[in-house]
Design a protein around this motif. Structure first.
Motif, PDB file in Angstrom:
ATOM      1  N   TYR A  89       6.897   7.652 -17.758  1.00  0.00           N
ATOM      2  CA  TYR A  89       6.746   9.102 -17.727  1.00  0.00           C
ATOM      3  C   TYR A  89       6.636   9.541 -19.182  1.00  0.00           C
ATOM      4  O   TYR A  89       7.303   8.982 -20.065  1.00  0.00           O
ATOM      5  N   ALA A  90       5.797  10.545 -19.450  1.00  0.00           N
ATOM      6  CA  ALA A  90       5.556  10.968 -20.834  1.00  0.00           C
ATOM      7  C   ALA A  90       5.984  12.412 -21.064  1.00  0.00           C
ATOM      8  O   ALA A  90       5.748  13.287 -20.229  1.00  0.00           O
ATOM      9  N   LEU A  91       6.592  12.636 -22.214  1.00  0.00           N
ATOM     10  CA  LEU A  91       6.826  13.980 -22.730  1.00  0.00           C
ATOM     11  C   LEU A  91       5.923  14.146 -23.947  1.00  0.00           C
ATOM     12  O   LEU A  91       5.985  13.351 -24.890  1.00  0.00           O
ATOM     13  N   VAL A  92       5.065  15.161 -23.918  1.00  0.00           N
ATOM     14  CA  VAL A  92       4.081  15.367 -24.970  1.00  0.00           C
ATOM     15  C   VAL A  92       4.618  16.408 -25.949  1.00  0.00           C
ATOM     16  O   VAL A  92       4.872  17.563 -25.583  1.00  0.00           O
ATOM     17  N   MET A  93       4.778  15.977 -27.200  1.00  0.00           N
ATOM     18  CA  MET A  93       5.438  16.803 -28.210  1.00  0.00           C
ATOM     19  C   MET A  93       4.425  17.624 -29.003  1.00  0.00           C
ATOM     20  O   MET A  93       3.468  17.083 -29.572  1.00  0.00           O
ATOM     21  N   HIS A  94       4.647  18.926 -29.084  1.00  0.00           N
ATOM     22  CA  HIS A  94       3.820  19.823 -29.873  1.00  0.00           C
ATOM     23  C   HIS A  94       4.369  19.908 -31.299  1.00  0.00           C
ATOM     24  O   HIS A  94       5.530  19.579 -31.561  1.00  0.00           O
ATOM     25  N   LYS A  95       3.537  20.350 -32.197  1.00  0.00           N
ATOM     26  CA  LYS A  95       3.932  20.484 -33.593  1.00  0.00           C
ATOM     27  C   LYS A  95       5.121  21.431 -33.729  1.00  0.00           C
ATOM     28  O   LYS A  95       5.171  22.484 -33.095  1.00  0.00           O
ATOM     29  N   GLY A 126      -6.792  24.417 -30.238  1.00  0.00           N
ATOM     30  CA  GLY A 126      -6.213  25.665 -30.704  1.00  0.00           C
ATOM     31  C   GLY A 126      -5.221  25.493 -31.832  1.00  0.00           C
ATOM     32  O   GLY A 126      -4.724  26.476 -32.381  1.00  0.00           O
ATOM     33  N   ASN A 127      -4.923  24.234 -32.188  1.00  0.00           N
ATOM     34  CA  ASN A 127      -3.974  23.958 -33.267  1.00  0.00           C
ATOM     35  C   ASN A 127      -4.689  23.093 -34.311  1.00  0.00           C
ATOM     36  O   ASN A 127      -4.755  21.876 -34.182  1.00  0.00           O
ATOM     37  N   PRO A 128      -5.293  23.694 -35.342  1.00  0.00           N
ATOM     38  CA  PRO A 128      -6.117  22.944 -36.304  1.00  0.00           C
ATOM     39  C   PRO A 128      -5.377  21.742 -36.878  1.00  0.00           C
ATOM     40  O   PRO A 128      -4.181  21.805 -37.178  1.00  0.00           O
ATOM     41  N   ASP A 129      -6.113  20.643 -37.016  1.00  0.00           N
ATOM     42  CA  ASP A 129      -5.521  19.395 -37.486  1.00  0.00           C
ATOM     43  C   ASP A 129      -6.576  18.603 -38.253  1.00  0.00           C
ATOM     44  O   ASP A 129      -7.694  19.079 -38.461  1.00  0.00           O
ATOM     45  N   GLU A 130      -6.234  17.390 -38.627  1.00  0.00           N
ATOM     46  CA  GLU A 130      -7.147  16.531 -39.372  1.00  0.00           C
ATOM     47  C   GLU A 130      -8.297  16.069 -38.475  1.00  0.00           C
ATOM     48  O   GLU A 130      -8.143  15.975 -37.246  1.00  0.00           O
ATOM     49  N   PRO A 131      -9.468  15.758 -39.079  1.00  0.00           N
ATOM     50  CA  PRO A 131     -10.645  15.416 -38.258  1.00  0.00           C
ATOM     51  C   PRO A 131     -10.457  14.204 -37.370  1.00  0.00           C
ATOM     52  O   PRO A 131     -11.036  14.129 -36.280  1.00  0.00           O
ATOM     53  N   GLN A 132      -9.630  13.234 -37.793  1.00  0.00           N
ATOM     54  CA  GLN A 132      -9.467  12.033 -36.986  1.00  0.00           C
ATOM     55  C   GLN A 132      -8.697  12.281 -35.692  1.00  0.00           C
ATOM     56  O   GLN A 132      -8.657  11.420 -34.824  1.00  0.00           O
ATOM     57  N   HIS A 133      -8.090  13.464 -35.572  1.00  0.00           N
ATOM     58  CA  HIS A 133      -7.323  13.772 -34.364  1.00  0.00           C
ATOM     59  C   HIS A 133      -8.094  14.648 -33.373  1.00  0.00           C
ATOM     60  O   HIS A 133      -7.604  14.923 -32.270  1.00  0.00           O
ATOM     61  N   GLU A 134      -9.279  15.090 -33.743  1.00  0.00           N
ATOM     62  CA  GLU A 134      -9.987  16.078 -32.922  1.00  0.00           C
ATOM     63  C   GLU A 134     -10.293  15.570 -31.519  1.00  0.00           C
ATOM     64  O   GLU A 134      -9.959  16.227 -30.518  1.00  0.00           O
ATOM     65  N   LEU A 135     -10.921  14.413 -31.410  1.00  0.00           N
ATOM     66  CA  LEU A 135     -11.319  13.925 -30.092  1.00  0.00           C
ATOM     67  C   LEU A 135     -10.115  13.547 -29.241  1.00  0.00           C
ATOM     68  O   LEU A 135     -10.008  13.967 -28.077  1.00  0.00           O
ATOM     69  N   LEU A 165       7.864  -1.547 -14.745  1.00  0.00           N
ATOM     70  CA  LEU A 165       8.885  -1.533 -15.782  1.00  0.00           C
ATOM     71  C   LEU A 165       8.820  -0.179 -16.484  1.00  0.00           C
ATOM     72  O   LEU A 165       8.070   0.007 -17.439  1.00  0.00           O
ATOM     73  N   PRO A 166       9.575   0.787 -16.015  1.00  0.00           N
ATOM     74  CA  PRO A 166       9.442   2.158 -16.522  1.00  0.00           C
ATOM     75  C   PRO A 166      10.033   2.336 -17.909  1.00  0.00           C
ATOM     76  O   PRO A 166      10.914   1.600 -18.348  1.00  0.00           O
ATOM     77  N   GLN A 167       9.509   3.346 -18.608  1.00  0.00           N
ATOM     78  CA  GLN A 167      10.038   3.749 -19.907  1.00  0.00           C
ATOM     79  C   GLN A 167       9.643   5.198 -20.135  1.00  0.00           C
ATOM     80  O   GLN A 167       8.707   5.705 -19.498  1.00  0.00           O
ATOM     81  N   LEU A 168      10.384   5.847 -21.020  1.00  0.00           N
ATOM     82  CA  LEU A 168      10.069   7.222 -21.373  1.00  0.00           C
ATOM     83  C   LEU A 168       9.190   7.207 -22.613  1.00  0.00           C
ATOM     84  O   LEU A 168       9.549   6.642 -23.649  1.00  0.00           O
ATOM     85  N   LEU A 169       8.015   7.819 -22.506  1.00  0.00           N
ATOM     86  CA  LEU A 169       7.103   7.929 -23.641  1.00  0.00           C
ATOM     87  C   LEU A 169       7.244   9.309 -24.275  1.00  0.00           C
ATOM     88  O   LEU A 169       7.265  10.315 -23.560  1.00  0.00           O
ATOM     89  N   ILE A 170       7.358   9.348 -25.585  1.00  0.00           N
ATOM     90  CA  ILE A 170       7.250  10.611 -26.307  1.00  0.00           C
ATOM     91  C   ILE A 170       5.972  10.518 -27.125  1.00  0.00           C
ATOM     92  O   ILE A 170       5.858   9.715 -28.053  1.00  0.00           O
ATOM     93  N   VAL A 171       4.983  11.311 -26.744  1.00  0.00           N
ATOM     94  CA  VAL A 171       3.646  11.245 -27.326  1.00  0.00           C
ATOM     95  C   VAL A 171       3.386  12.545 -28.076  1.00  0.00           C
ATOM     96  O   VAL A 171       3.473  13.632 -27.495  1.00  0.00           O
ATOM     97  N   THR A 172       3.091  12.449 -29.358  1.00  0.00           N
ATOM     98  CA  THR A 172       2.803  13.676 -30.110  1.00  0.00           C
ATOM     99  C   THR A 172       1.367  14.110 -29.853  1.00  0.00           C
ATOM    100  O   THR A 172       0.472  13.288 -29.696  1.00  0.00           O
ATOM    101  N   TRP A 173       1.173  15.417 -29.805  1.00  0.00           N
ATOM    102  CA  TRP A 173      -0.155  15.968 -29.500  1.00  0.00           C
ATOM    103  C   TRP A 173      -0.826  16.427 -30.787  1.00  0.00           C
ATOM    104  O   TRP A 173      -0.934  17.612 -31.072  1.00  0.00           O
ATOM    105  N   ARG A 174      -1.282  15.467 -31.583  1.00  0.00           N
ATOM    106  CA  ARG A 174      -2.088  15.791 -32.752  1.00  0.00           C
ATOM    107  C   ARG A 174      -3.472  16.234 -32.289  1.00  0.00           C
ATOM    108  O   ARG A 174      -4.020  15.706 -31.326  1.00  0.00           O
ATOM    109  N   GLY A 175      -4.047  17.202 -32.975  1.00  0.00           N
ATOM    110  CA  GLY A 175      -5.361  17.697 -32.595  1.00  0.00           C
ATOM    111  C   GLY A 175      -5.368  18.501 -31.315  1.00  0.00           C
ATOM    112  O   GLY A 175      -6.420  18.649 -30.676  1.00  0.00           O
ATOM    113  N   GLU A 176      -4.228  19.050 -30.950  1.00  0.00           N
ATOM    114  CA  GLU A 176      -4.161  19.880 -29.741  1.00  0.00           C
ATOM    115  C   GLU A 176      -5.149  21.039 -29.858  1.00  0.00           C
ATOM    116  O   GLU A 176      -5.207  21.713 -30.888  1.00  0.00           O
TER     117      GLU A 176
END
Length: 395
Positions: A156-162, A103-112, A90-101
């Protein structure tokens, strides 16, 4: 950077008319546009796994759906992505944000999760590509996604950058429909929206009634913890980051381990909706030294103010049905006093206080790191002589 409507229009031309997910600040302009677009439907999901299942149902009915989630929510989505969409094709399009990417500083909970997001998707057999950042790339990106979905029957996923999507304003009053026979929206519950108590007022009442020597206060992720920190940073407080919906369960474990301490969990409506099963767990196992206070402003405020479905829910009714001996709700700030000053019951106490939206300008983030907050609280508790635990796995 692209405009939200550029992607949405291209997606609509390829049959994507259904959207669901959980807000993330990277997704704010995208969700805001979809919420206000004609001929599109957005369903606010309680958690990311629920969103995946909703989209799978749309696919089963012959439609095309987009599921939007922060990468931290991939953990919630693992089971349906590996046992529902993959198994039943059952396919769907995922849009997944890349928190903690990296080289792109972010909050500690997103690091791993930031480090392992690509591997997470690949391990689940979900191919991915970068979310398009210019108009010319939108159509080809969608064509690639659709071709994979049609060929394999899988997501299928599209990974969104900040900063990929330009800001888009959400109009006031955009909220999910009322449930037939459901509870009235906060505006109709005895006070106009402007007269609802503020989060700050509620938190100050909590501080006034939670002495450091005998009480621990655990605050939910988002503005709740940040505003509590801004009001008073005390050693008996912990500010949750990430782990949305887990604060009451964290409080349960602490209250059982330390029956000599009064543990107060400060929850939010979006967080409580994400893990409503926690109410049954707390109602069954919760000890008398546990208090659960839900501050409900009807919105995912820290990600742009998208409405939750909380106006349709009687949280006190849920709590009572799950076994809480005390379950209150209302929009009078005195409810906080009544809850915290009430005699101990044979189990946990619960109240849902409806509050208004709005956050103080320039609200600071805690300068103490999450490990420092945890160690400080543990040290504070170690300074008390803990009673031998008589807590049992039930009452």
């Amino acid at each position: 950077m692209i405009a939200a409507e550029t992607f949405v229009d291209e997606a609509r031309s390829r049959g994507f008319a259904w959207y669901t997910g959980v807000p993330c600040s990277y997704l704010t302009p995208f969700i805001n546009h979809v919420l206000q677009a004609d001929r599109l439907r957005y369903l606010s999901a309680a958690n990311e796994g629920d969103a995946v299942a909703i989209s799978a149902g749309v696919t089963l009915g012959g439609g095309r759906a987009v599921t939007m989630l922060q990468n931290s929510g991939l953990g919630n989505a693992v089971s349906p992505l590996t046992s529902l969409t993959w198994t039943f094709r059952l396919p769907q399009l995922l849009i997944v944000t890349w928190r903690g990417e990296p080289g792109n500083p972010d909050e500690p909970q997103h690091e791993l999760m930031g480090r392992i997001t690509p591997q997470m998707l690949e391990t689940m057999d979900v191919p991915w590509a970068d979310f398009p950042s210019d108009d010319a790339a939108v159509g080809p990106a969608l064509d690639t996604a659709v071709a994979h979905m049609d060929r394999t029957g899988r997501p299928y996923a599209l990974v969104m950058h900040k900063g990929t999507v330009a800001p888009y304003t959400l109009r006031d009053g955009v909220r999910p429909p009322a449930a037939p026979g459901g509870a009235p929206a906060p505006e109709a519950a005895g006070a106009p929206a402007g007269a609802l108590p503020t989060r700050r007022e509620a938190l100050q009442r909590v501080i006034d009634r939670t002495p450091e020597g005998s009480t621990v206060v655990l605050a939910s992720t988002g503005y709740c913890g940040r505003e509590l920190y801004a009001l008073a940073d005390r050693p008996n407080q912990l500010y949750m980051v990430g782990s949305m919906g887990c604060v009451a369960l964290l409080a349960l474990g602490l209250a059982l381990a330390r029956p000599d301490v009064h543990v107060v969990a400060l929850d939010g409506d979006g967080a409580a909706l994400m893990r409503m099963g926690a109410f049954a767990t707390l109602g069954t196992y919760g000890p008398p030294n546990l208090t659960h206070l839900l501050l409900d402003n009807g919105a995912h405020e820290s990600t742009g103010g998208q409405a939750t479905v909380s106006p349709n829910v009687s949280f006190a009714g849920v709590a009572a049905a799950c076994g809480y001996p005390v379950a209150l709700e209302g929009d009078d700030p005195g409810l906080v006093d009544a809850l915290l000053d009430a005699p101990a019951a044979d189990g946990p106490r619960f109240a849902r206080l409806r509050i208004g939206t709005g956050t103080p300008k320039d609200l600071p983030r805690p300068t103490v790191t999450p490990p420092e907050v945890a160690r400080r609280l543990m040290s504070h508790l170690a300074g008390r002589v803990a009673e031998p635990s008589a807590a049992e796995p039930g009452r």
